[in-house]
Design a protein around this motif. Sequence first.
Motif, PDB file in Angstrom:
ATOM      1  N   THR A  41      24.109  41.489 -49.497  1.00  0.00           N
ATOM      2  CA  THR A  41      23.916  40.753 -48.738  1.00  0.00           C
ATOM      3  C   THR A  41      25.043  39.409 -48.669  1.00  0.00           C
ATOM      4  O   THR A  41      25.282  39.516 -49.365  1.00  0.00           O
ATOM      5  CB  THR A  41      22.525  40.285 -49.144  1.00  0.00           C
ATOM      6  OG1 THR A  41      21.858  41.419 -49.238  1.00  0.00           O
ATOM      7  CG2 THR A  41      21.852  39.226 -48.205  1.00  0.00           C
ATOM      8  N   ALA A  43      24.734  35.668 -47.156  1.00  0.00           N
ATOM      9  CA  ALA A  43      23.830  34.523 -46.162  1.00  0.00           C
ATOM     10  C   ALA A  43      24.213  33.367 -47.218  1.00  0.00           C
ATOM     11  O   ALA A  43      24.309  33.110 -47.560  1.00  0.00           O
ATOM     12  CB  ALA A  43      22.386  34.750 -46.842  1.00  0.00           C
ATOM     13  N   LEU A  60      17.634  33.808 -49.856  1.00  0.00           N
ATOM     14  CA  LEU A  60      17.924  34.666 -49.299  1.00  0.00           C
ATOM     15  C   LEU A  60      18.123  35.920 -50.262  1.00  0.00           C
ATOM     16  O   LEU A  60      19.393  35.675 -50.854  1.00  0.00           O
ATOM     17  CB  LEU A  60      18.457  35.053 -47.831  1.00  0.00           C
ATOM     18  CG  LEU A  60      18.583  36.129 -46.791  1.00  0.00           C
ATOM     19  CD1 LEU A  60      17.179  36.685 -46.668  1.00  0.00           C
ATOM     20  CD2 LEU A  60      19.073  35.710 -46.316  1.00  0.00           C
ATOM     21  N   ASN A  93      13.732  42.722 -47.346  1.00  0.00           N
ATOM     22  CA  ASN A  93      13.760  41.295 -47.941  1.00  0.00           C
ATOM     23  C   ASN A  93      12.954  40.858 -48.881  1.00  0.00           C
ATOM     24  O   ASN A  93      11.196  40.680 -49.150  1.00  0.00           O
ATOM     25  CB  ASN A  93      13.135  40.702 -46.579  1.00  0.00           C
ATOM     26  CG  ASN A  93      13.101  38.881 -46.706  1.00  0.00           C
ATOM     27  OD1 ASN A  93      13.650  38.604 -48.148  1.00  0.00           O
ATOM     28  ND2 ASN A  93      13.017  38.120 -45.783  1.00  0.00           N
ATOM     29  N   THR A  95      13.451  38.565 -51.338  1.00  0.00           N
ATOM     30  CA  THR A  95      13.529  36.792 -51.384  1.00  0.00           C
ATOM     31  C   THR A  95      11.575  36.861 -52.104  1.00  0.00           C
ATOM     32  O   THR A  95      10.758  36.935 -51.599  1.00  0.00           O
ATOM     33  CB  THR A  95      13.321  35.885 -50.403  1.00  0.00           C
ATOM     34  OG1 THR A  95      14.601  36.791 -49.822  1.00  0.00           O
ATOM     35  CG2 THR A  95      13.492  34.698 -50.701  1.00  0.00           C
ATOM     36  N   GLU A 102      11.128  33.359 -45.991  1.00  0.00           N
ATOM     37  CA  GLU A 102      12.334  32.920 -45.577  1.00  0.00           C
ATOM     38  C   GLU A 102      12.781  34.031 -44.858  1.00  0.00           C
ATOM     39  O   GLU A 102      13.566  35.458 -45.663  1.00  0.00           O
ATOM     40  CB  GLU A 102      12.928  32.963 -46.780  1.00  0.00           C
ATOM     41  CG  GLU A 102      14.520  32.356 -46.751  1.00  0.00           C
ATOM     42  CD  GLU A 102      15.417  31.419 -46.699  1.00  0.00           C
ATOM     43  OE1 GLU A 102      15.060  30.799 -45.847  1.00  0.00           O
ATOM     44  OE2 GLU A 102      14.546  30.750 -47.510  1.00  0.00           O
ATOM     45  N   CYS A 104      14.944  36.967 -42.371  1.00  0.00           N
ATOM     46  CA  CYS A 104      16.268  37.283 -41.680  1.00  0.00           C
ATOM     47  C   CYS A 104      16.138  37.719 -41.115  1.00  0.00           C
ATOM     48  O   CYS A 104      15.526  38.492 -40.432  1.00  0.00           O
ATOM     49  CB  CYS A 104      16.387  37.619 -43.227  1.00  0.00           C
ATOM     50  SG  CYS A 104      16.372  39.138 -43.769  1.00  0.00           S
ATOM     51  N   TYR A 105      17.766  37.595 -40.837  1.00  0.00           N
ATOM     52  CA  TYR A 105      17.619  38.652 -39.859  1.00  0.00           C
ATOM     53  C   TYR A 105      19.024  39.667 -40.555  1.00  0.00           C
ATOM     54  O   TYR A 105      19.559  39.465 -41.484  1.00  0.00           O
ATOM     55  CB  TYR A 105      18.805  37.679 -38.235  1.00  0.00           C
ATOM     56  CG  TYR A 105      18.286  37.168 -37.604  1.00  0.00           C
ATOM     57  CD1 TYR A 105      17.732  38.107 -36.779  1.00  0.00           C
ATOM     58  CD2 TYR A 105      18.956  36.472 -37.870  1.00  0.00           C
ATOM     59  CE1 TYR A 105      17.136  37.311 -35.571  1.00  0.00           C
ATOM     60  CE2 TYR A 105      17.815  35.323 -36.711  1.00  0.00           C
ATOM     61  CZ  TYR A 105      16.496  35.506 -35.553  1.00  0.00           C
ATOM     62  OH  TYR A 105      16.457  34.935 -34.224  1.00  0.00           O
ATOM     63  N   ALA A 237      22.857  40.613 -44.157  1.00  0.00           N
ATOM     64  CA  ALA A 237      21.610  39.830 -43.575  1.00  0.00           C
ATOM     65  C   ALA A 237      21.622  37.906 -43.630  1.00  0.00           C
ATOM     66  O   ALA A 237      22.970  37.528 -44.611  1.00  0.00           O
ATOM     67  CB  ALA A 237      20.052  39.738 -44.740  1.00  0.00           C
ATOM     68  N   ILE A 238      20.976  37.495 -43.530  1.00  0.00           N
ATOM     69  CA  ILE A 238      21.221  35.881 -43.354  1.00  0.00           C
ATOM     70  C   ILE A 238      19.927  35.452 -42.523  1.00  0.00           C
ATOM     71  O   ILE A 238      19.511  35.634 -42.271  1.00  0.00           O
ATOM     72  CB  ILE A 238      22.487  35.425 -41.553  1.00  0.00           C
ATOM     73  CG1 ILE A 238      22.574  34.168 -41.606  1.00  0.00           C
ATOM     74  CG2 ILE A 238      22.364  36.745 -40.592  1.00  0.00           C
ATOM     75  CD1 ILE A 238      24.065  33.892 -40.693  1.00  0.00           C
ATOM     76  N   GLN A 239      19.684  33.814 -42.629  1.00  0.00           N
ATOM     77  CA  GLN A 239      18.137  33.563 -42.555  1.00  0.00           C
ATOM     78  C   GLN A 239      18.264  32.887 -41.084  1.00  0.00           C
ATOM     79  O   GLN A 239      19.214  32.857 -40.793  1.00  0.00           O
ATOM     80  CB  GLN A 239      18.382  31.947 -43.992  1.00  0.00           C
ATOM     81  CG  GLN A 239      18.600  31.004 -42.467  1.00  0.00           C
ATOM     82  CD  GLN A 239      20.196  30.877 -42.974  1.00  0.00           C
ATOM     83  OE1 GLN A 239      21.174  31.743 -43.183  1.00  0.00           O
ATOM     84  NE2 GLN A 239      21.115  29.640 -42.140  1.00  0.00           N
TER      85      GLN A 239
END
Length: 268
Positions: A41, A43, A60, A93, A95, A102, A104-105, A237-239
């Motif tokens: 990941t 992010a 994340l 996810n 998190t 939180e 994410c994409y 992934a990114i937030q």
Amino acid sequence: MKTADTQKNIVKTANIKKSIIKTAGIAAALLALVFVSIQGTLAYLTSRESLANTFTVGDLEIGLQEPDWNPEDGDGVNVYPGYSVYKNPTVKNITSDKNGEEPCYARMRILLADSNGTPVTDAGRLALMKAMIRYDSTYTGSYEQTGTAKKLVQGRIPGYSLAELETLPMINPLFEIDTERTTENEIVCNYMGDDAKGILKIGEQAVLFTTLALPTEWKNEQIRTLGDFQIIVKAEAIQASGFAGQKEALAALDEEMRTEPGTVSGDA
């Protein structure tokens, strides 16, 4: 007593965006020479709690698992025409919700490589590898659990024809192939979700594909062309917070990957 200008400088000094690079998941399958690894990941995020110069850094984290793939049981070893096996790379996810939501994409990459991990370039070999990857919507497994399927049953004899396999999609329709980023040997799949917005919330998960199957029509020629190979799956992934939409977020993720290649890795 602080002046207004001094107070502004304090806020400005505190309001420095931090970057977080996390690895969460790579799963790799090697047919006829089994290989599994994990990485993942990327992010970056900062979450401001108040105007009193108190900040908390978001956490994340995504995970990538495939509980139905077990090299110790012989998955991917000594394959043959008609061979079928469950392989369920699933992103989640994971998190913690201690700081609230939180979302994410997320996206997943399918890298088609040889036994050394080098990307395959032969067009004929790539076509054979892609023909094996299928998604069965009846599959019941998950991020934590193994499962079964009704359309593509693991180990069914005599197996499945190419025509039967082609009735099923290559990947889960919850994902969309990113034609801009996909290359001949790496398929980039963006998570879109049911609403096509691409948000993966805390606790949500999605399997990319479910089965690897060799068509019954393949002969020695196809098996020799196929050779020993790996299907390497990565999750990134990114937030979602702070972006107008998925397009902007994934562009930022691309830039983050170029400048911050990741600092943590582990074994599956």
